[in-house]
Design a protein around this motif. Structure first.
Motif, PDB file in Angstrom:
ATOM      1  N   LEU A  97      77.699  61.185  99.288  1.00  0.00           N
ATOM      2  CA  LEU A  97      76.621  60.308  99.932  1.00  0.00           C
ATOM      3  C   LEU A  97      75.551  60.481  98.220  1.00  0.00           C
ATOM      4  O   LEU A  97      75.544  59.664  98.023  1.00  0.00           O
ATOM      5  N   ALA A  98      75.160  61.743  97.561  1.00  0.00           N
ATOM      6  CA  ALA A  98      74.580  62.030  95.617  1.00  0.00           C
ATOM      7  C   ALA A  98      74.698  60.894  95.445  1.00  0.00           C
ATOM      8  O   ALA A  98      74.048  60.443  94.234  1.00  0.00           O
ATOM      9  N   TYR A 100      76.569  58.091  95.055  1.00  0.00           N
ATOM     10  CA  TYR A 100      76.198  56.862  95.561  1.00  0.00           C
ATOM     11  C   TYR A 100      74.572  56.351  95.632  1.00  0.00           C
ATOM     12  O   TYR A 100      74.312  55.321  94.675  1.00  0.00           O
ATOM     13  N   MET A 101      73.870  57.440  95.766  1.00  0.00           N
ATOM     14  CA  MET A 101      72.801  56.706  96.031  1.00  0.00           C
ATOM     15  C   MET A 101      71.887  57.392  94.279  1.00  0.00           C
ATOM     16  O   MET A 101      71.065  56.386  94.252  1.00  0.00           O
ATOM     17  N   MET A 102      72.471  58.276  94.174  1.00  0.00           N
ATOM     18  CA  MET A 102      71.942  58.036  92.101  1.00  0.00           C
ATOM     19  C   MET A 102      72.903  57.034  91.829  1.00  0.00           C
ATOM     20  O   MET A 102      71.917  56.084  90.634  1.00  0.00           O
ATOM     21  N   TYR A 103      73.591  56.478  91.399  1.00  0.00           N
ATOM     22  CA  TYR A 103      74.202  55.390  91.031  1.00  0.00           C
ATOM     23  C   TYR A 103      74.146  53.939  91.016  1.00  0.00           C
ATOM     24  O   TYR A 103      74.185  53.319  90.269  1.00  0.00           O
ATOM     25  N   GLU A 104      73.708  53.765  92.247  1.00  0.00           N
ATOM     26  CA  GLU A 104      73.298  52.764  93.159  1.00  0.00           C
ATOM     27  C   GLU A 104      71.531  52.996  93.239  1.00  0.00           C
ATOM     28  O   GLU A 104      70.855  51.407  93.947  1.00  0.00           O
ATOM     29  N   ALA A 105      70.817  54.021  92.445  1.00  0.00           N
ATOM     30  CA  ALA A 105      69.388  53.713  92.297  1.00  0.00           C
ATOM     31  C   ALA A 105      69.473  52.190  92.089  1.00  0.00           C
ATOM     32  O   ALA A 105      69.230  51.812  90.771  1.00  0.00           O
ATOM     33  N   ALA A 109      62.931  52.849  90.069  1.00  0.00           N
ATOM     34  CA  ALA A 109      62.847  54.431  91.339  1.00  0.00           C
ATOM     35  C   ALA A 109      62.086  55.447  90.561  1.00  0.00           C
ATOM     36  O   ALA A 109      62.295  55.201  89.152  1.00  0.00           O
ATOM     37  N   TYR A 113      62.530  60.050  93.404  1.00  0.00           N
ATOM     38  CA  TYR A 113      64.306  59.527  93.989  1.00  0.00           C
ATOM     39  C   TYR A 113      65.150  60.669  93.324  1.00  0.00           C
ATOM     40  O   TYR A 113      65.759  60.517  93.541  1.00  0.00           O
ATOM     41  N   TRP A 117      68.306  63.391  94.879  1.00  0.00           N
ATOM     42  CA  TRP A 117      69.126  63.083  95.107  1.00  0.00           C
ATOM     43  C   TRP A 117      69.552  64.138  93.943  1.00  0.00           C
ATOM     44  O   TRP A 117      71.136  63.720  93.712  1.00  0.00           O
ATOM     45  N   GLN A 183      77.237  51.755  87.356  1.00  0.00           N
ATOM     46  CA  GLN A 183      77.290  51.255  88.648  1.00  0.00           C
ATOM     47  C   GLN A 183      78.758  51.606  89.164  1.00  0.00           C
ATOM     48  O   GLN A 183      79.706  52.042  90.168  1.00  0.00           O
TER      49      GLN A 183
END
Length: 471
Positions: A97-98, A100-105, A109, A113, A117, A183
């Motif tokens: 989960l982390a 995904y949120m980091m590399y798709e920031a 941001a 944020y 993450w 990404q």
């Protein structure tokens, strides 16, 4: 000795060692990406600039206390699945989960944020790393075998690190932007983490024994820190990690703006650096079993420092000169990590013999904390230094001669100083291979008093048995 006990004492097969070493694939890949790619990505593409350094520093003030707590909980864990297996199974989804949120920031941001993450990502990394290192220490009990298994973990982890460096090169060749390449790295990590962790947890046995239960308390950390060998260990771990982490934080800036390499060429050199771990990790393990681990650590520290000086003095954009120097430096850096992890397991045996408690989780929590602190502090300090010299990391920014010189000096001086201090931390170290063999003999004799049943080579006890985990 029964056949079951003899089998338990025998070294793991090469296939079993490599299967378990898969746990280092996602960790090493993500660790390399966070050290080299993520600060650059958030500073340049997302638009946070030098504020990234402050976020990485702040996250450690929040995150580092988590490791001692996790180590404490792991050493108290008693389940039919084992002591460390459940923690690795928990770490995989948290990490996915982390990532995904980091590399798709999204572009723009906020620092909040990134802070949130990063914290969740480091929690997932801690769950995996602490459990993997402590589990490895129970699988490999001899002085030589520990060098072998930790060497395999470091060497196989190198493959993951290579992959995340090759991905941006491939995407760039297909006309994608640098940001799209990072990404793509994120998606690779999201897929690799659950696959490798599932392989390890399903295929690697965790020894389950009937042992005298011991209650580990938080105050045990204070007693650990009063031991000279533990102080040596955490100091060496901090400085040995600090050197390469400092280099990594400045790497892309230095090789593009100072050495004149393109981003693709710089990534190519970094692939060579990381790939050298495939040779450097087992080579250092081989050396350690001949001259001792602490002396092998000193060799890696001196050699690494010399290679950084060669790179600093080499002509600009000279791939022919930079490539071999990066290869040797990378092999030595990987070897130093193998030595630190293997020395940790040996010191853990020394503590268990004297105190009668299984505290390897606590010990690895301490070194995990110093590793994290070094990595984050390296980003914070290097970005602070860049601010002092007036260097601008933004995309398409123009920096003058004074700013480039400041970047060069920061890149060259920091890693050499830190790594040499780390190598010196084990001067006068007394826990030799012979002494460790005697410690293991005494531990095995004492364990036999509590454990007259065979080691269970599976995931659960036989019906009716009450088992707790531990060496």
């Amino acid at each position: 000795m029964s056949k079951a006990k003899a089998a338990a004492a025998a070294p793991m097969s090469l296939l079993s060692v490599l299967t378990f070493a898969c746990c280092y694939l996602p960790f090493s890949a993500l660790n390399t990406s966070v050290a080299v790619q993520v600060p650059n990505y958030f500073a340049r593409h997302i638009g946070l600039g030098l504020a990234v350094g402050g976020v990485f520093g702040l996250i450690r003030l929040i995150d580092i206390p988590l490791d001692p707590l996790l180590g404490l909980l792991m050493d108290r864990t008693r389940t039919p699945l084992g002591r460390y297996r459940p923690w690795m199974m928990l770490g995989a989804p948290v990490l996915m989960l982390a990532i995904y949120m980091m590399y798709e920031a999204p572009v723009g941001a906020s620092r909040g944020y990134l802070l949130l993450w990063l914290l969740i990502m480091y929690l997932g990394m801690s769950l995996l790393l602490l459990a993997a290192n402590a589990w490895a220490a129970t699988l490999a009990v001899s002085y030589a075998h520990r060098s072998r298994i930790f060497g395999a973990m470091q060497g196989l982890g190198t493959l993951g690190a290579i992959a995340i460096l090759v991905i941006p090169i491939i995407t760039h060749g297909r006309g994608r932007t640098d940001a799209q390449g990072i990404q793509a790295v994120g998606w690779f990590l999201v897929v690799m983490a659950p696959v490798t962790i599932a392989l390890v947890t399903l295929r690697t046995p965790e020894p389950l024994k009937k042992v005298a239960a011991s209650r580990v308390r938080l105050s045990d950390y204070a007693r650990l820190l009063a031991r000279p060998n533990v102080l040596r260990l955490i100091a060496a771990d901090f400085f040995i990690i600090m050197g390469p982490a400092w280099m990594s934080a400045l790497y892309l800036f230095f090789f593009t703006d100072s050495r004149g390499f393109s981003v693709s060429a710089a990534n190519g050199l970094l692939v060579i650096y990381i790939a050298a771990g495939l040779l450097g990790a087992p080579a250092t393990a081989w050396l350690a079993n001949r001259i001792s681990k602490h002396r092998a650590l000193a060799v890696t520290a001196v050699g690494y420092s010399l290679m950084l000086i060669v790179i600093f003095l080499s002509p600009k954009a000279s791939f022919v000169i930079a490539a071999p120097a990066m290869f040797v430096a990378g092999g030595l850096a990987a070897g130093s990590i193998v030595m630190i992890r293997s020395l940790t397991a040996d010191i853990g045996d020394e503590i268990r013999l004297e105190q009668g408690q299984h505290q390897i989780g606590l010990l690895y929590a301490l070194t995990s904390g110093t590793t994290k602190a070094a990595g984050a502090l390296a980003v914070t300090l290097t970005f602070w230094v860049l601010g002092l010299v007036g260097y601008n990391p933004a995309e398409h920014a123009t920096n003058g001669a004074a700013q480039i010189r400041g970047l060069e000096l920061a890149y060259a001086i920091g890693p050499v100083v830190f790594v040499m201090i780390g190598g010196a931390c084990f001067l006068g170290y007394k826990l030799t291979a012979q002494q460790h063999a005697d410690i293991r003999r005494q531990l095995d004799e004492r364990d036999a008093v509590y454990d007259e049943s065979p080691v269970i080579e599976g995931l659960a006890p036989s019906p009716g048995e009450t088992l707790v985990t531990g060496p």
